[in-house]
Design a protein around this motif. Structure first.
Motif, PDB file in Angstrom:
ATOM      1  N   MET A   1       0.654  -1.129  -0.194  1.00  0.00           N
ATOM      2  CA  MET A   1       0.023   0.196  -0.035  1.00  0.00           C
ATOM      3  C   MET A   1       0.851   1.164  -0.080  1.00  0.00           C
ATOM      4  O   MET A   1       1.883   1.293   0.487  1.00  0.00           O
ATOM      5  CB  MET A   1      -0.919  -0.074   1.256  1.00  0.00           C
ATOM      6  N   MET A   2       0.564   2.369  -0.688  1.00  0.00           N
ATOM      7  CA  MET A   2       1.330   3.537  -0.787  1.00  0.00           C
ATOM      8  C   MET A   2       0.058   4.603  -0.661  1.00  0.00           C
ATOM      9  O   MET A   2      -1.063   4.450  -1.362  1.00  0.00           O
ATOM     10  CB  MET A   2       1.905   3.567  -2.203  1.00  0.00           C
ATOM     11  N   SER A   3       0.177   5.256   0.338  1.00  0.00           N
ATOM     12  CA  SER A   3      -0.827   6.441   0.370  1.00  0.00           C
ATOM     13  C   SER A   3      -0.140   7.912   0.545  1.00  0.00           C
ATOM     14  O   SER A   3       0.959   7.936   0.866  1.00  0.00           O
ATOM     15  CB  SER A   3      -1.671   5.964   1.586  1.00  0.00           C
ATOM     16  N   ASN A   4      -1.106   8.819   0.429  1.00  0.00           N
ATOM     17  CA  ASN A   4      -0.796  10.041   0.639  1.00  0.00           C
ATOM     18  C   ASN A   4      -1.929  10.661   1.587  1.00  0.00           C
ATOM     19  O   ASN A   4      -2.941  10.751   1.381  1.00  0.00           O
ATOM     20  CB  ASN A   4      -0.643  11.021  -0.848  1.00  0.00           C
ATOM     21  N   THR A   5      -0.982  11.310   2.528  1.00  0.00           N
ATOM     22  CA  THR A   5      -1.979  11.870   3.661  1.00  0.00           C
ATOM     23  C   THR A   5      -1.533  13.480   4.206  1.00  0.00           C
ATOM     24  O   THR A   5      -0.684  13.760   3.822  1.00  0.00           O
ATOM     25  CB  THR A   5      -1.878  11.058   5.106  1.00  0.00           C
ATOM     26  N   THR A   6      -2.559  14.023   4.636  1.00  0.00           N
ATOM     27  CA  THR A   6      -2.189  15.679   5.014  1.00  0.00           C
ATOM     28  C   THR A   6      -1.712  15.479   6.266  1.00  0.00           C
ATOM     29  O   THR A   6      -1.271  16.635   6.790  1.00  0.00           O
ATOM     30  CB  THR A   6      -3.529  16.308   5.178  1.00  0.00           C
ATOM     31  N   ALA A   7      -1.182  14.342   7.151  1.00  0.00           N
ATOM     32  CA  ALA A   7      -0.609  14.420   8.233  1.00  0.00           C
ATOM     33  C   ALA A   7       0.819  15.207   8.140  1.00  0.00           C
ATOM     34  O   ALA A   7       1.301  15.424   9.161  1.00  0.00           O
ATOM     35  CB  ALA A   7      -0.528  13.113   9.042  1.00  0.00           C
ATOM     36  N   ILE A   8       1.209  14.874   6.970  1.00  0.00           N
ATOM     37  CA  ILE A   8       2.627  15.447   6.819  1.00  0.00           C
ATOM     38  C   ILE A   8       2.730  17.012   6.908  1.00  0.00           C
ATOM     39  O   ILE A   8       3.799  17.562   7.241  1.00  0.00           O
ATOM     40  CB  ILE A   8       3.303  15.254   5.463  1.00  0.00           C
ATOM     41  N   ALA A   9       1.583  17.770   7.182  1.00  0.00           N
ATOM     42  CA  ALA A   9       1.667  19.200   7.218  1.00  0.00           C
ATOM     43  C   ALA A   9       2.012  19.443   8.881  1.00  0.00           C
ATOM     44  O   ALA A   9       2.691  20.410   9.214  1.00  0.00           O
ATOM     45  CB  ALA A   9       0.220  19.561   6.877  1.00  0.00           C
ATOM     46  N   GLY A  10       1.772  18.543   9.539  1.00  0.00           N
ATOM     47  CA  GLY A  10       2.371  18.918  11.015  1.00  0.00           C
ATOM     48  C   GLY A  10       3.927  18.869  11.165  1.00  0.00           C
ATOM     49  O   GLY A  10       4.272  19.634  11.976  1.00  0.00           O
ATOM     50  N   VAL A  11       4.395  17.851  10.328  1.00  0.00           N
ATOM     51  CA  VAL A  11       5.810  17.551  10.308  1.00  0.00           C
ATOM     52  C   VAL A  11       6.362  18.960   9.720  1.00  0.00           C
ATOM     53  O   VAL A  11       7.544  19.712  10.152  1.00  0.00           O
ATOM     54  CB  VAL A  11       6.207  16.497   9.721  1.00  0.00           C
ATOM     55  N   LEU A  12       5.886  19.489   8.528  1.00  0.00           N
ATOM     56  CA  LEU A  12       6.431  20.663   7.858  1.00  0.00           C
ATOM     57  C   LEU A  12       6.272  21.925   8.755  1.00  0.00           C
ATOM     58  O   LEU A  12       7.102  22.763   8.747  1.00  0.00           O
ATOM     59  CB  LEU A  12       5.678  20.595   6.661  1.00  0.00           C
ATOM     60  N   ALA A  13       5.223  22.158   9.651  1.00  0.00           N
ATOM     61  CA  ALA A  13       5.117  23.168  10.288  1.00  0.00           C
ATOM     62  C   ALA A  13       5.847  22.944  11.374  1.00  0.00           C
ATOM     63  O   ALA A  13       6.712  24.398  11.897  1.00  0.00           O
ATOM     64  CB  ALA A  13       3.467  23.045  10.949  1.00  0.00           C
ATOM     65  N   ARG A  14       6.227  22.048  12.042  1.00  0.00           N
ATOM     66  CA  ARG A  14       7.335  22.031  12.962  1.00  0.00           C
ATOM     67  C   ARG A  14       8.544  22.371  12.549  1.00  0.00           C
ATOM     68  O   ARG A  14       9.486  23.165  13.165  1.00  0.00           O
ATOM     69  CB  ARG A  14       7.549  20.555  13.833  1.00  0.00           C
ATOM     70  N   MET A  15       9.116  21.939  11.341  1.00  0.00           N
ATOM     71  CA  MET A  15      10.225  22.404  10.759  1.00  0.00           C
ATOM     72  C   MET A  15      10.307  23.849  10.501  1.00  0.00           C
ATOM     73  O   MET A  15      11.345  24.370  10.524  1.00  0.00           O
ATOM     74  CB  MET A  15      10.334  21.551   9.445  1.00  0.00           C
ATOM     75  N   ASP A  16       9.206  24.346  10.075  1.00  0.00           N
ATOM     76  CA  ASP A  16       9.056  25.870   9.518  1.00  0.00           C
ATOM     77  C   ASP A  16       9.092  26.609  10.998  1.00  0.00           C
ATOM     78  O   ASP A  16      10.020  27.741  10.932  1.00  0.00           O
ATOM     79  CB  ASP A  16       7.897  26.105   9.167  1.00  0.00           C
ATOM     80  N   HIS A  17       8.693  26.129  12.073  1.00  0.00           N
ATOM     81  CA  HIS A  17       8.734  26.666  13.352  1.00  0.00           C
ATOM     82  C   HIS A  17      10.072  26.843  13.718  1.00  0.00           C
ATOM     83  O   HIS A  17      10.774  27.903  14.383  1.00  0.00           O
ATOM     84  CB  HIS A  17       7.840  26.191  14.333  1.00  0.00           C
ATOM     85  N   LYS A  18      10.973  25.792  13.975  1.00  0.00           N
ATOM     86  CA  LYS A  18      12.236  25.584  14.027  1.00  0.00           C
ATOM     87  C   LYS A  18      13.265  26.444  13.321  1.00  0.00           C
ATOM     88  O   LYS A  18      14.270  27.004  13.723  1.00  0.00           O
ATOM     89  CB  LYS A  18      12.999  24.091  13.932  1.00  0.00           C
ATOM     90  N   PHE A  19      12.818  26.481  12.112  1.00  0.00           N
ATOM     91  CA  PHE A  19      13.712  27.343  11.017  1.00  0.00           C
ATOM     92  C   PHE A  19      13.234  28.735  11.531  1.00  0.00           C
ATOM     93  O   PHE A  19      14.374  29.638  11.430  1.00  0.00           O
ATOM     94  CB  PHE A  19      13.268  27.173   9.500  1.00  0.00           C
ATOM     95  N   ASP A  20      12.178  29.256  11.815  1.00  0.00           N
ATOM     96  CA  ASP A  20      11.941  30.677  12.199  1.00  0.00           C
ATOM     97  C   ASP A  20      12.537  31.064  13.586  1.00  0.00           C
ATOM     98  O   ASP A  20      12.945  32.360  13.669  1.00  0.00           O
ATOM     99  CB  ASP A  20      10.295  30.836  12.407  1.00  0.00           C
TER     100      ASP A  20
END
Length: 100
Positions: free
Chosen positions: A79-98
């Protein structure tokens, strides 16, 4: 470059799901399992993708490599799937970058 990320799929909605079956698999059983998944509503799908599933069936059983670690089986699924849950990971990375 590649990136491994830890995210919980239950915190997002699935956009698409591709299931590739090999071996002794009957299309009737595959369709029944998809109907069961959709009816239980434990897995959420986005509203704008009504079908959400793509299925492929190959009648040949999975190949076994001699001397390998994988046991011989009559059927398998990938099974391969695509989920919107990755948005949380990207938000944490964005916060750390800021914060830098």
């Amino acid at each position: 470059a590649s990136m491994m990320a830890k995210c919980a799929p239950r915190h997002g909605k699935y956009m698409a799901c591709c299931m590739m079956y090999r071996g002794d698999v009957v299309p009737k059983d595959v369709n029944a399992s998809i109907v069961t998944i959709k009816s239980k509503r434990t897995i959420q799908f986005v509203d704008w993708c009504p079908t959400a599933f793509k299925v492929g069936i190959n009648n040949q059983p999975p190949t076994v490599v001699p001397g390998g670690d994988v046991a011989k089986v009559q059927r398998s699924v990938c099974m391969m799937s695509n989920t919107t849950a990755i948005a949380g990971v990207l938000a944490r990375m964005d916060h750390k970058f800021d914060l830098m």
